[in-house]
Design a protein around this motif. Structure first.
Motif, short mmCIF file in Angstrom:
data_model
loop_
_atom_site.label_atom_id
_atom_site.label_comp_id
_atom_site.label_asym_id
_atom_site.label_seq_id
_atom_site.Cartn_x
_atom_site.Cartn_y
_atom_site.Cartn_z
N SER A 192 30.58 -3.04 11.71
CA SER A 192 29.27 -2.14 11.91
C SER A 192 29.23 -1.15 12.96
O SER A 192 28.57 -0.24 12.85
CB SER A 192 28.20 -3.03 11.53
OG SER A 192 28.12 -4.06 10.36
N VAL A 193 29.58 -1.80 14.40
CA VAL A 193 29.44 -0.95 15.54
C VAL A 193 30.51 0.06 15.19
O VAL A 193 29.86 1.31 15.77
CB VAL A 193 29.62 -1.97 16.74
CG1 VAL A 193 29.73 -1.06 17.69
CG2 VAL A 193 28.56 -2.93 16.84
N ILE B 207 19.65 -9.37 17.90
CA ILE B 207 20.66 -8.54 16.74
C ILE B 207 22.00 -9.03 16.91
O ILE B 207 22.61 -8.86 17.80
CB ILE B 207 20.26 -7.19 16.87
CG1 ILE B 207 18.92 -6.91 17.20
CG2 ILE B 207 21.03 -6.33 15.98
CD1 ILE B 207 18.47 -5.32 17.44
N PHE B 208 22.57 -9.32 15.43
CA PHE B 208 24.02 -9.61 15.25
C PHE B 208 24.57 -8.52 14.62
O PHE B 208 23.96 -8.22 13.31
CB PHE B 208 23.82 -10.99 14.62
CG PHE B 208 23.55 -12.21 15.43
CD1 PHE B 208 24.41 -12.82 16.48
CD2 PHE B 208 22.17 -12.43 15.43
CE1 PHE B 208 23.85 -13.72 16.85
CE2 PHE B 208 21.81 -13.74 16.02
CZ PHE B 208 22.38 -14.40 17.01
N ASN C 45 35.18 -9.77 11.04
CA ASN C 45 34.65 -11.28 11.43
C ASN C 45 34.30 -11.41 12.94
O ASN C 45 33.88 -12.55 13.16
CB ASN C 45 35.82 -12.29 11.07
CG ASN C 45 36.32 -12.13 9.75
OD1 ASN C 45 35.70 -12.12 8.79
ND2 ASN C 45 37.60 -12.36 9.38
N ASN C 46 34.51 -10.47 13.53
CA ASN C 46 34.05 -10.49 15.03
C ASN C 46 32.60 -10.01 15.06
O ASN C 46 32.01 -8.98 14.67
CB ASN C 46 34.98 -9.61 15.78
CG ASN C 46 36.35 -10.00 16.26
OD1 ASN C 46 36.46 -11.16 15.93
ND2 ASN C 46 37.13 -9.32 16.35
N VAL C 47 31.73 -10.76 15.71
CA VAL C 47 30.38 -10.58 15.75
C VAL C 47 29.85 -10.22 17.36
O VAL C 47 30.37 -10.99 18.27
CB VAL C 47 29.47 -11.60 15.24
CG1 VAL C 47 27.95 -11.53 15.54
CG2 VAL C 47 29.94 -12.05 13.92
N ILE C 48 29.27 -9.33 17.38
CA ILE C 48 28.56 -8.89 18.88
C ILE C 48 26.88 -9.18 18.78
O ILE C 48 26.40 -8.77 17.62
CB ILE C 48 28.83 -7.53 18.91
CG1 ILE C 48 30.28 -7.19 19.05
CG2 ILE C 48 28.03 -7.20 20.23
CD1 ILE C 48 30.52 -5.78 19.32
#
Length: 162
Positions: A59-60, A53-54, A45-48
Motif C-alpha cells: 500500500s505504501v 494506522i497499519f 505481507n510486510n506491515v508498517i
C-alpha cells in the motif's frame, strides 16, 4: 481525420471505450473463466505501523508510485502545454495544425501515456485486488466519479478529488 473526431459529440469516445471494456471483460471471462485469482508479493505481507494506522508495504508503494506518477504527469502536461503555446505563437495563425498532423500526434501521445499509466496501476493493484475479468470495474467507476467531481478537463481539480 477519423470519423469519430469529425463530429462535435465528445461522448462518442467515452461510449466506445465502455463498449470495448465490456467486450474485453467478456472475452476474458470466456477464456479464463469466473474463478477469482489472488497472488502475493513480498510486499503484501510486510506491515508498517504509523501510530494507530497499519499499512502494508504494498500500500505504501502504491501511494508513493501514484504520487510520483501524478507529479510527473502534471509537470509534463504543464511543460508540453507551455511548449505548444510558445510554438503556436511563433508559428503564426496559418501553421496551427490545420492539417490535423499536430492533433494526431497529441492523440497518439495521450494514448501512449494513458496505456502506460493503466499498465502501471494494474501491476500495482493486482496484488491488492482479487483478480477476475471484472476486477477493474470498481476501480474504473471510482476513477470516473473522481473525474466528475474534479471537473472534466480540470487537472488540478481531478488531482484534489482523487
Amino acid at each position: 481525420m477519423h470519423p469519430w473526431r469529425e463530429r462535435a459529440n465528445e461522448l462518442l469516445p467515452l461510449i466506445a471505450t465502455i463498449g470495448v471494456s465490456i467486450t474485453l471483460q467478456n472475452v476474458m471471462l470466456v477464456l479464463l473463466g469466473p474463478i477469482p485469482y489472488a497472488f502475493d508479493t513480498p510486499y503484501s505481507n510486510n506491515v508498517i505501523r504509523f501510530g494507530g494506522i497499519f499499512l502494508t508495504v504494498q500500500s505504501v508503494l502504491i501511494i508513493m508510485m501514484s504520487t510520483i506518477a501524478i507529479g510527473l504527469l502534471y509537470a509534463f502536461m504543464k511543460f508540453y502545454h507551455s511548449r505548444q503555446s510558445t510554438a503556436r505563437g511563433l508559428a503564426g495563425p496559418r501553421n496551427r495544425g490545420a492539417d490535423g498532423h499536430q492533433s494526431n500526434q497529441l492523440i497518439m501521445l495521450t494514448f501512449v501515456i494513458a496505456s502506460a499509466l493503466a499498465g502501471m496501476s494494474g501491476a500495482m493493484l493486482g496484488p491488492v485486488l482479487v483478480l477476475t475479468p471484472f476486477a477493474g470495474t470498481t476501480v474504473i467507476v471510482k476513477a470516473f466519479a473522481i473525474v466528475i467531481i474534479g471537473g472534466f478537463g480540470n487537472v488540478e481539480g481531478t488531482i484534489i478529488a482523487g
